[in-house]
Write a protein that holds these residues in place. Sequence first.
Motif, PDB file in Angstrom:
ATOM      1  N   GLY A  84       0.812  -1.217   0.000  1.00 20.42           N
ATOM      2  CA  GLY A  84       0.000   0.000   0.000  1.00 20.42           C
ATOM      3  C   GLY A  84       0.842   1.262   0.000  1.00 20.42           C
ATOM      4  N   TYR A  85       1.992   1.211   0.642  1.00 21.67           N
ATOM      5  CA  TYR A  85       2.919   2.342   0.696  1.00 21.67           C
ATOM      6  C   TYR A  85       3.473   2.673  -0.686  1.00 21.67           C
ATOM      7  CZ  TYR A  85       7.135   4.855   2.428  1.00 21.67           C
ATOM      8  OH  TYR A  85       8.119   5.775   2.693  1.00 21.67           O
ATOM      9  N   LEU A  86       3.580   1.681  -1.536  1.00 21.88           N
ATOM     10  CA  LEU A  86       4.132   1.888  -2.873  1.00 21.88           C
ATOM     11  C   LEU A  86       3.088   2.342  -3.895  1.00 21.88           C
ATOM     12  CD1 LEU A  86       6.498  -1.195  -3.009  1.00 21.88           C
ATOM     13  CD2 LEU A  86       7.110   1.198  -2.563  1.00 21.88           C
ATOM     14  N   VAL A  87       1.815   2.208  -3.565  1.00 25.49           N
ATOM     15  CA  VAL A  87       0.734   2.582  -4.481  1.00 25.49           C
ATOM     16  C   VAL A  87       0.305   4.022  -4.151  1.00 25.49           C
ATOM     17  CG1 VAL A  87      -1.628   2.055  -5.211  1.00 25.49           C
ATOM     18  CG2 VAL A  87      -0.029   0.189  -4.648  1.00 25.49           C
ATOM     19  N   PRO A  88       0.424   4.937  -5.104  1.00 25.97           N
ATOM     20  CA  PRO A  88       0.096   6.339  -4.819  1.00 25.97           C
ATOM     21  C   PRO A  88      -1.298   6.547  -4.215  1.00 25.97           C
ATOM     22  CG  PRO A  88       1.220   6.199  -6.920  1.00 25.97           C
ATOM     23  CD  PRO A  88       0.956   4.777  -6.470  1.00 25.97           C
ATOM     24  N   ALA A  89      -2.279   5.834  -4.685  1.00 28.93           N
ATOM     25  CA  ALA A  89      -3.644   6.028  -4.197  1.00 28.93           C
ATOM     26  C   ALA A  89      -3.820   5.627  -2.733  1.00 28.93           C
ATOM     27  CB  ALA A  89      -4.628   5.255  -5.066  1.00 28.93           C
ATOM     28  N   THR A  90      -2.975   4.731  -2.230  1.00 29.98           N
ATOM     29  CA  THR A  90      -3.126   4.246  -0.856  1.00 29.98           C
ATOM     30  C   THR A  90      -1.959   4.644   0.043  1.00 29.98           C
ATOM     31  OG1 THR A  90      -2.135   2.121  -1.483  1.00 29.98           O
ATOM     32  CG2 THR A  90      -4.547   2.283  -1.562  1.00 29.98           C
ATOM     33  N   ARG A  91      -1.014   5.401  -0.492  1.00 29.16           N
ATOM     34  CA  ARG A  91       0.212   5.727   0.248  1.00 29.16           C
ATOM     35  C   ARG A  91      -0.074   6.433   1.575  1.00 29.16           C
ATOM     36  NH1 ARG A  91       2.976   8.636  -3.371  1.00 29.16           N
ATOM     37  NH2 ARG A  91       3.801   6.704  -4.206  1.00 29.16           N
ATOM     38  N   ALA A  92      -0.913   7.457   1.568  1.00 28.93           N
ATOM     39  CA  ALA A  92      -1.148   8.227   2.793  1.00 28.93           C
ATOM     40  C   ALA A  92      -1.699   7.332   3.908  1.00 28.93           C
ATOM     41  CB  ALA A  92      -2.083   9.405   2.516  1.00 28.93           C
ATOM     42  N   MET A  93      -2.680   6.501   3.572  1.00 30.05           N
ATOM     43  CA  MET A  93      -3.244   5.603   4.585  1.00 30.05           C
ATOM     44  C   MET A  93      -2.209   4.587   5.037  1.00 30.05           C
ATOM     45  SD  MET A  93      -5.711   4.820   6.538  1.00 30.05           S
ATOM     46  CE  MET A  93      -7.118   5.674   5.925  1.00 30.05           C
ATOM     47  N   ALA A  94      -1.416   4.078   4.115  1.00 34.41           N
ATOM     48  CA  ALA A  94      -0.391   3.094   4.477  1.00 34.41           C
ATOM     49  C   ALA A  94       0.645   3.697   5.413  1.00 34.41           C
ATOM     50  CB  ALA A  94       0.277   2.540   3.219  1.00 34.41           C
ATOM     51  N   VAL A  95       1.015   4.946   5.191  1.00 35.12           N
ATOM     52  CA  VAL A  95       1.985   5.609   6.081  1.00 35.12           C
ATOM     53  C   VAL A  95       1.443   5.645   7.505  1.00 35.12           C
ATOM     54  CG1 VAL A  95       3.051   7.835   6.630  1.00 35.12           C
ATOM     55  CG2 VAL A  95       3.146   6.957   4.299  1.00 35.12           C
ATOM     56  N   VAL A  96       0.187   6.025   7.641  1.00 34.48           N
ATOM     57  CA  VAL A  96      -0.432   6.089   8.970  1.00 34.48           C
ATOM     58  C   VAL A  96      -0.490   4.698   9.599  1.00 34.48           C
ATOM     59  CG1 VAL A  96      -2.587   6.616  10.191  1.00 34.48           C
ATOM     60  CG2 VAL A  96      -1.732   8.183   8.430  1.00 34.48           C
ATOM     61  N   LEU A  97      -0.885   3.694   8.815  1.00 33.50           N
ATOM     62  CA  LEU A  97      -1.025   2.341   9.362  1.00 33.50           C
ATOM     63  C   LEU A  97       0.325   1.688   9.661  1.00 33.50           C
ATOM     64  CD1 LEU A  97      -4.032   1.063   7.244  1.00 33.50           C
ATOM     65  CD2 LEU A  97      -4.024   1.798   9.644  1.00 33.50           C
ATOM     66  N   ILE A  98       1.344   1.962   8.846  1.00 29.60           N
ATOM     67  CA  ILE A  98       2.688   1.445   9.165  1.00 29.60           C
ATOM     68  C   ILE A  98       3.178   2.074  10.457  1.00 29.60           C
ATOM     69  CG2 ILE A  98       5.121   1.445   8.450  1.00 29.60           C
ATOM     70  CD1 ILE A  98       4.101   1.180   5.534  1.00 29.60           C
ATOM     71  N   THR A  99       2.902   3.358  10.636  1.00 26.57           N
ATOM     72  CA  THR A  99       3.280   4.024  11.888  1.00 26.57           C
ATOM     73  C   THR A  99       2.603   3.350  13.078  1.00 26.57           C
ATOM     74  OG1 THR A  99       3.550   6.107  10.684  1.00 26.57           O
ATOM     75  CG2 THR A  99       3.360   6.250  13.077  1.00 26.57           C
ATOM     76  N   ALA A 100       1.330   3.011  12.926  1.00 31.24           N
ATOM     77  CA  ALA A 100       0.609   2.317  14.001  1.00 31.24           C
ATOM     78  C   ALA A 100       1.209   0.941  14.262  1.00 31.24           C
ATOM     79  CB  ALA A 100      -0.866   2.199  13.637  1.00 31.24           C
ATOM     80  N   TYR A 101       1.506   0.211  13.189  1.00 28.04           N
ATOM     81  CA  TYR A 101       2.122  -1.114  13.314  1.00 28.04           C
ATOM     82  C   TYR A 101       3.438  -1.018  14.088  1.00 28.04           C
ATOM     83  CZ  TYR A 101       4.328  -5.517  11.859  1.00 28.04           C
ATOM     84  OH  TYR A 101       4.965  -6.727  11.846  1.00 28.04           O
ATOM     85  N   LEU A 102       4.269  -0.050  13.709  1.00 27.94           N
ATOM     86  CA  LEU A 102       5.561   0.108  14.387  1.00 27.94           C
ATOM     87  C   LEU A 102       5.386   0.614  15.819  1.00 27.94           C
ATOM     88  CD1 LEU A 102       7.554   1.491  11.360  1.00 27.94           C
ATOM     89  CD2 LEU A 102       7.848  -0.746  12.456  1.00 27.94           C
ATOM     90  N   GLY A 103       4.330   1.372  16.055  1.00 28.16           N
ATOM     91  CA  GLY A 103       4.014   1.778  17.434  1.00 28.16           C
ATOM     92  C   GLY A 103       3.676   0.564  18.286  1.00 28.16           C
ATOM     93  N   GLY A 104       2.985  -0.399  17.696  1.00 28.98           N
ATOM     94  CA  GLY A 104       2.715  -1.645  18.411  1.00 28.98           C
ATOM     95  C   GLY A 104       3.997  -2.397  18.720  1.00 28.98           C
ATOM     96  N   ALA A 105       4.948  -2.365  17.789  1.00 29.86           N
ATOM     97  CA  ALA A 105       6.238  -3.011  18.025  1.00 29.86           C
ATOM     98  C   ALA A 105       6.964  -2.336  19.187  1.00 29.86           C
ATOM     99  CB  ALA A 105       7.092  -2.968  16.764  1.00 29.86           C
TER     100      ALA A 105
END
Length: 141
Positions: free
Chosen positions: A79-100
């Motif tokens: 999702g991070y690599l797809v322009p249409a979904t990049r913004a949401m993926a950035v937020v969700l990756i941040t959440a994933y790493l926050g869980g880590a």
Amino acid sequence: MTTHTHTRPATGPTSGTAFGPRAQRAGWVVTALVTAFLGFDAVTHLLQVEQVREASAGLGIPDHVIVICGAVLGSLVIGYLVPATRAMAVVLITAYLGGAVAVNLIAEQPALNSVFAILAAVLVWAGAWPRDARLRGLLRA
């Protein structure tokens, strides 16, 4: 009577011209590096590599959860690599790493583990920020 108004080209948080070509290239380089790292991490989880299984067992994480984490992270990286979904993926990756980070803190792991996850999240944002006006628009006042 005709009135002429002068309009300036759009720049700022929602335009694509807020950053020059050098900043956008730097964003692509950071994106490539972060994608390689997170992609590698996702694959090692999906394949249940022995080192990942051992580290996860030390945290009390069962094997089936390792695969789920790999699938989630892999999907987010795509999702991070797809322009249409990049913004949401950035937020969700941040959440994933926050869980880590939370897991590392609860398990009293070395501070470097948490710092590394935080740095990865910062790099995810740094790679996308100069290239994605919609992402910048999320934080517009």
